[in-house]
Enzyme design. Structure first.
Site, PDB file in Angstrom:
ATOM      1  N   LYS A   8       0.837  -1.203   0.000  1.00 18.29           N
ATOM      2  CA  LYS A   8       0.000   0.000   0.000  1.00 18.29           C
ATOM      3  C   LYS A   8       0.874   1.257   0.000  1.00 18.29           C
ATOM      4  CE  LYS A   8      -3.815  -0.206   2.329  1.00 18.29           C
ATOM      5  NZ  LYS A   8      -4.398  -0.563   3.629  1.00 18.29           N
ATOM      6  N   ARG A  78      -3.317   3.054   8.602  1.00 19.67           N
ATOM      7  CA  ARG A  78      -3.683   1.804   7.919  1.00 19.67           C
ATOM      8  C   ARG A  78      -2.475   0.889   7.746  1.00 19.67           C
ATOM      9  NH1 ARG A  78      -6.051   3.761   2.493  1.00 19.67           N
ATOM     10  NH2 ARG A  78      -7.520   2.036   2.534  1.00 19.67           N
ATOM     11  N   GLY A  87      -8.005  -7.285   4.503  1.00 18.35           N
ATOM     12  CA  GLY A  87      -8.868  -7.408   5.684  1.00 18.35           C
ATOM     13  C   GLY A  87      -8.249  -8.142   6.855  1.00 18.35           C
ATOM     14  N   MET A  89      -5.490  -7.272   8.660  1.00 14.48           N
ATOM     15  CA  MET A  89      -4.911  -6.445   9.719  1.00 14.48           C
ATOM     16  C   MET A  89      -5.805  -5.224   9.974  1.00 14.48           C
ATOM     17  SD  MET A  89      -0.920  -6.809   8.920  1.00 14.48           S
ATOM     18  CE  MET A  89      -1.080  -6.442   7.221  1.00 14.48           C
ATOM     19  N   ARG A 322      -3.667  -1.677  -6.075  1.00 16.96           N
ATOM     20  CA  ARG A 322      -2.842  -2.890  -5.946  1.00 16.96           C
ATOM     21  C   ARG A 322      -3.232  -3.844  -7.065  1.00 16.96           C
ATOM     22  NH1 ARG A 322      -5.838  -4.890  -0.447  1.00 16.96           N
ATOM     23  NH2 ARG A 322      -7.902  -4.900  -1.294  1.00 16.96           N
ATOM     24  N   HIS A 441     -16.430  -8.795   1.986  1.00 14.98           N
ATOM     25  CA  HIS A 441     -15.358  -9.643   2.522  1.00 14.98           C
ATOM     26  C   HIS A 441     -15.492 -11.079   2.023  1.00 14.98           C
ATOM     27  CE1 HIS A 441     -13.612 -12.309   5.592  1.00 14.98           C
ATOM     28  NE2 HIS A 441     -12.626 -11.424   5.547  1.00 14.98           N
ATOM     29  N   ARG A 547       1.283 -46.399  -5.374  1.00 18.90           N
ATOM     30  CA  ARG A 547       1.317 -47.080  -4.063  1.00 18.90           C
ATOM     31  C   ARG A 547       0.511 -48.362  -4.228  1.00 18.90           C
ATOM     32  NH1 ARG A 547       0.553 -41.389  -2.171  1.00 18.90           N
ATOM     33  NH2 ARG A 547       2.065 -40.969  -0.518  1.00 18.90           N
ATOM     34  N   ARG A 603       5.760 -48.724  -6.804  1.00 22.55           N
ATOM     35  CA  ARG A 603       6.356 -48.864  -5.482  1.00 22.55           C
ATOM     36  C   ARG A 603       5.836 -50.154  -4.840  1.00 22.55           C
ATOM     37  NH1 ARG A 603       5.514 -45.541  -0.629  1.00 22.55           N
ATOM     38  NH2 ARG A 603       3.415 -46.346  -0.562  1.00 22.55           N
ATOM     39  N   SER A 751      13.812 -41.705  -5.261  1.00 20.36           N
ATOM     40  CA  SER A 751      12.645 -40.830  -5.215  1.00 20.36           C
ATOM     41  C   SER A 751      12.472 -40.426  -3.752  1.00 20.36           C
ATOM     42  CB  SER A 751      11.407 -41.571  -5.722  1.00 20.36           C
ATOM     43  OG  SER A 751      10.296 -40.735  -5.612  1.00 20.36           O
ATOM     44  N   GLY A 753      10.849 -39.638  -0.591  1.00 23.92           N
ATOM     45  CA  GLY A 753       9.549 -39.802   0.063  1.00 23.92           C
ATOM     46  C   GLY A 753       9.509 -38.835   1.225  1.00 23.92           C
ATOM     47  N   CYS A 818       8.365 -37.741  -4.442  1.00 22.11           N
ATOM     48  CA  CYS A 818       6.991 -38.231  -4.581  1.00 22.11           C
ATOM     49  C   CYS A 818       6.183 -38.041  -3.298  1.00 22.11           C
ATOM     50  CB  CYS A 818       6.967 -39.673  -5.042  1.00 22.11           C
ATOM     51  SG  CYS A 818       7.693 -40.798  -3.844  1.00 22.11           S
ATOM     52  N   TYR A 838      12.549 -34.711 -11.703  1.00 18.53           N
ATOM     53  CA  TYR A 838      11.095 -34.567 -11.767  1.00 18.53           C
ATOM     54  C   TYR A 838      10.481 -34.413 -10.375  1.00 18.53           C
ATOM     55  CZ  TYR A 838      10.725 -39.436 -10.260  1.00 18.53           C
ATOM     56  OH  TYR A 838      10.816 -40.592  -9.537  1.00 18.53           O
TER      57      TYR A 838
HETATM   58  C1  PEP Z   1       6.497 -40.707   1.422  1.00 18.81           C
HETATM   59  O1  PEP Z   1       6.771 -41.210   2.495  1.00 18.81           O
HETATM   60  O2  PEP Z   1       6.791 -39.526   1.121  1.00 18.81           O
HETATM   61  C2  PEP Z   1       5.764 -41.458   0.409  1.00 18.81           C
HETATM   62  C3  PEP Z   1       5.524 -40.944  -0.764  1.00 18.81           C
HETATM   63  O3  PEP Z   1       5.290 -42.668   0.774  1.00 18.81           O
HETATM   64  P1  PEP Z   1       3.965 -42.903   1.670  1.00 18.81           P
HETATM   65  O4  PEP Z   1       3.276 -41.602   1.794  1.00 18.81           O
HETATM   66  O5  PEP Z   1       3.187 -43.926   0.964  1.00 18.81           O
HETATM   67  O6  PEP Z   1       4.557 -43.380   2.946  1.00 18.81           O
HETATM   68 MG    MG Z   2       6.708 -43.374   2.664  1.00 16.16          MG
END
Ligand code: PEP
Ligand code: MG
Length: 862
Positions: A8, A78, A87, A89, A322, A441, A547, A603, A751, A753, A818, A838
């Site tokens: 602002k 303000r 809205g 603050m 804005r 709002h 899974r 998996r 990957s 997890g 993942c 990825y």
């Molecule tokens: C993880 O642990 O991030 C995963 C993808 O496996 P899960 O959520 O099935 O344990």
């Molecule tokens: Mg897991």
């Protein structure tokens, strides 16, 4: 200078530089706010001194004086953070009034009614915001007076009535606070500035920041400006307008205003405002000037603007501009239109869309057939699009409670919403309000969240005491179903099923641009052929996580997996596995088909046992019958399977280590499916990736891999088909990350997890953390849920370590993520930075991840 002055403050300065009519004032920086907190919530002497210097400057520029009885200066105070937090603050208007100044002010304006109205509003706002005396006490006093005078509207109260109210308000203040209402404008000002700083940490602001990834360290700036008055009579007014339609993106000035009103009246939805077009008729000059300014602002900021203005005695003032909040559909249209109008380039268009907002576009719409049969019972303002169906609740607290504790879908029905309601609104499928316009709002906040909202349904008769309302001749109680169409404004008194969304042409265009710039590939977490097809429609470039235990959630299938889990002999288990194998093979074939030759990571079984063992008596009896055992036998087996920490229990590769036949069966199902699909599509370059979960040690991985390789190679050899497959692992146990260099000797891919990795790095149970994390947000220990947004300094550090260690040993190792974080935009940006190949996320988040990946690549190159 947005970081220092807040959005602002920076834009007010910019508008002033552009020669636009902005009330004079100054901005206290965000740094001052952080210092206020560092100093233990104190304003330093230096800051106070400098504030007073600027007040003097303002006095000399405006020719008015604080506390003066000839020509008093009144100011607004303000908030304004770096990122807009509408809205969330606090604001205080009309500051500088006291018992003597109000008399001078009444004389000067020649309008005592207006002067006393401003005074009573100030006392009310100051008491509420600065001293935290609830608004309701003052509202009660207004209602009592109106009743006594036999009038309905505030505007029917006379100058004397308002003078009396101001007296009553001050008395109320003294009753609640124990001292007189402060009459010294400088004291009032310091109190107000402190209150705005404090409001940075009010619960709704904290919640809003968590939802929108805004760091708590930023702080808010404070803007102190000379007041201009929209409530000075019939030639004054106030309003808000957007340079384009924030719902549809249409290129046309869009807004609302109220004559003889002050700021909050428009957005609070207490009176129903008029369309901005109407201003053209009643004040053509102001309208023309406003149109000119709004065009200039849009060109200057090269984005749709959301502006606030006030007209004081026919003179226009700009109070704010804005980049406007908009629906996802409008965001896409505006981005594409701005490119076509030559205002921005494609990269800028990609960067101007908030990836999370795409959620709204990708969310369900009503089932068309069911919708045809349904009859709307009423219609009101289509404030935020999308379809919603759920049970009626009447308070934001109930919405949160029903949604989180009872797993119910709810529609929040309110007279009007206020910022305190934000959490409940977030948990609601849809929001329906009795009052308020398109910029109320409820409308603005719901649009920002991508939640369906219908506002201003004045036909509703609310009975909050009995938690019910009547509409269209029917009474709806708490818990009854209703459905809302936020795109048409239609309200239905029944449950209407919803269907998945389809992609708009503009989304396709934008995704095309995103695809040109992103480096990260985006895969999907899909366990069923249906999910995989949906993800491919959204542009998934592979499956990053299937899974396999989730393939057994269905009624009949769960019985087979229970049989496997509850087998206490190899023979029994082999028999159960034989039932599972064809089911898995069939599903895998469909997955390969759906992905059309793109990589599929499967998996191996990772069932936390407590999710799968039967608990209901009938299920136990049925299982006993199938397995030729007694109920008692099964109960004993279940008891022996009990674990104190199932999430750290006998799951993942630990199952394959104890029961190698499980891994062998899954390998057969994967390879047989791949061979079959390869026969059908010889030209497809099938990428089969077998992923072993919960590895913590190279030897553990090598052991399971040897089972896989043996079973796979035998099948491939006998088939005479040239099928390649890879065996990799999830990195989800801290030890695996720490020994990633060793594991990379054998693993073709990693990957991450991050669900389990977060669980184990923090030592928080994934299942239970929700119960205590709220206290962490309230106490500002954490700003966001580490299970939703990757904790970059901690979990991210260990991920980065494993990436570097893995690549050192195997430079071409394929790396992905993942965990649920794979669809979170800030995590996607981190994955881009550390050079993963990825990210993999749920189907509906694929476009979000793609957009976030493109933004990360574009921003890195800048
Ligand atoms: C993880 O642990 O991030 C995963 C993808 O496996 P899960 O959520 O099935 O344990
Ligand atoms: Mg897991």
């Amino acid at each position: 200078m947005r970081n220092l002055l807040g959005g602002k403050g920076a834009n007010l300065a910019e508008m002033t530089n552009l020669g636009m009519p902005v009330p004079q004032g100054f901005t206290i920086s965000t740094e001052a706010c952080t210092k206020y907190y560092e100093d233990g919530e104190k304003i330093s002497e230096d800051l106070e001194k400098s504030i007073m210097e600027y007040i003097e400057k303002m006095e000399s520029v405006t020719g008015k004086k604080f506390g003066d009885l000839e020509n008093p200066l009144l100011v607004s105070v303000r908030s304004g953070a770096r990122a807009s937090m509408p809205g969330m603050m606090d604001t205080i208007l009309n500051l500088g009034l006291n018992d003597s100044v109000v008399v001078a002010f009444a004389e000067k304006t020649g309008n005592p009614r207006f002067a006393y109205d401003s005074y009573r509003r100030f006392i009310q706002m100051y008491s509420d915001v600065v001293m935290e005396v609830g608004k309701k006490y003052f509202e009660e006093l207004i209602d009592q007076l109106k009743e006594k005078k036999g009038v309905k509207l505030d505007t029917e109260l006379t100058a004397d009535d308002l003078k009396l109210l101001a007296e009553q308000f001050k008395a109320e203040y003294k009753k609640k606070i124990g001292s007189d209402f402060p009459s010294d404008p400088k004291m009032q000002l310091m109190g107000a500035i402190k209150a705005v700083f404090r409001s940075w940490n009010n619960p709704r602001a904290i919640y809003y920041r968590r939802m929108n990834d805004i760091p708590g360290s930023w702080g808010t700036a404070v803007n102190v400006q000379a007041m201009v008055f929209g409530n000075m009579g019939e030639t004054s007014g106030t309003g808000v307008a957007f340079t384009r339609n924030p719902s549809t993106g249409e290129r046309k000035l869009y807004g609302e205003f109220l004559m003889n009103a002050q700021g909050e009246d428009v957005v609070a939805g207490v009176r129903t405002p008029k369309s901005i077009d109407h201003l053209k008729e009643i004040m053509p000059e102001c309208y023309a000037q406003f149109v000119e300014i709004s065009n200039k602002l849009e060109k200057h900021y090269r984005d749709m603007q959301d502006m606030e203005f006030t007209i004081e005695n026919k003179k226009l003032y700009m109070l704010q501009t804005r980049n406007g909040k908009r629906t996802a559909a409008a965001a896409l249209k505006i981005a594409c239109d701005l490119v076509d109008e030559g205002m921005i380039n494609e990269k800028e268009a990609v960067c101007m869309i908030d990836p999370k907002q795409l959620d709204a576009l990708l969310h369900p719409q009503f089932d068309v057939i069911a919708l045809k049969k349904a009859k709307p019972i009423a219609m009101a303002l289509a404030a935020s699009p999308g379809a919603a169906c759920g049970k009626v609740v009447f308070t934001a607290e109930d919405a949160t409670e029903w949604a989180t504790k009872r797993n119910e879908k709810v529609i929040l029905v309110r007279l009007e919403t206020s910022p305190e309601d934000i959490e409940g609104m977030h948990y609601s499928e849809g929001i329906l309000t009795v009052r308020g316009g398109m910029t109320s709002h409820a409308a603005v906040v719901a649009r920002g969240m991508g939640t369906c909202c219908i506002s201003g349904c004045g036909e509703i008769k609310m009975d909050l005491e009995y938690k019910c309302f009547t509409l269209g001749g029917r009474t709806f109680k708490e818990g009854d179903f209703i459905s809302l169409d936020g795109s048409s404004g239609k309200i239905y008194g029944e449950a209407i099923p919803t269907v998945e969304a389809s992609i708009s042409a503009e989304l396709g265009r934008l995704m095309g641009w995103a695809d040109q710039y992103r480096v990260l590939k985006v895969r999907t977490n899909a366990d069923t052929p249906k999910d995989a097809k949906q993800a491919v429609l959204f542009g998934a470039e592979g499956i990053g996580l299937c899974r396999t235990e989730h393939m057994f959630f269905d009624g009949e299938r769960i019985k087979a997996i229970r049989e496997m889990i509850c087998s206490d002999t190899v023979e029994g288990r082999t028999k159960a596995l034989a039932k599972l194998e064809p089911m898995q093979q069939g599903d895998f074939e469909e997955l390969y088909e759906a992905l059309g030759g793109n990589p599929v990571t499967i998996r191996f079984l990772d069932p936390p046992l407590h999710e799968f063992v039967p608990t209901v008596k009938e299920d136990i009896e049925e299982l006993a019958k199938t397995m030729g055992k007694t109920v008692n036998d099964i109960e004993n087996i279940i008891a022996s399977l009990h674990e104190f920490n199932p999430m750290m229990g006998h799951r993942g590769c630990r199952l394959a280590v104890t029961y190698p036949e499980i891994a062998a069966m899954q390998t057969r199902a994967v390879i047989k499916a791949a061979l079959k699909v390869k026969t059908k599509h010889p030209d497809w370059n099938l990428f089969t990736e077998i992923m072993i979960p919960l590895i913590g040690d190279l030897k553990e991985f090598s052991y399971v891999k040897s089972i896989v390789v043996k079973a796979a190679d035998e099948l491939i050899k006998n088939s005479n088909i040239n099928l390649e497959y890879k065996v990799g692992t999830m990195i989800e146990i801290p030890r695996a990350a720490l020994t990633a260099d060793e594991i990379a000797e054998e693993a073709d891919f990693f990957s991450f997890g991050t669900n389990d990795l977060t669980q184990m790095v923090f030592g928080f149970s994934r299942d239970d953390a929700g119960k205590f994390l709220d206290a962490y947000y309230t106490n500002k220990i954490y700003e966001s849920d580490p299970f939703a947004r990757l904790d970059i300094p901690g979990v991210g550090k260990i991920v980065k370590f494993a990436v570097e260690a893995g690549r050192r040993v195997r430079p071409n190792i394929k790396l992905g993520i993942c965990g649920e974080h794979g669809g979170d935009p800030s995590t996607v940006a981190f994955c881009h930075e550390i050079g993963l190949d990825y990210v993999s996320c749920s189907p509906f988040r694929v476009p979000i991840a793609k957009l976030a990946a493109a933004q990360a690549a574009i921003r890195q190159k800048k």
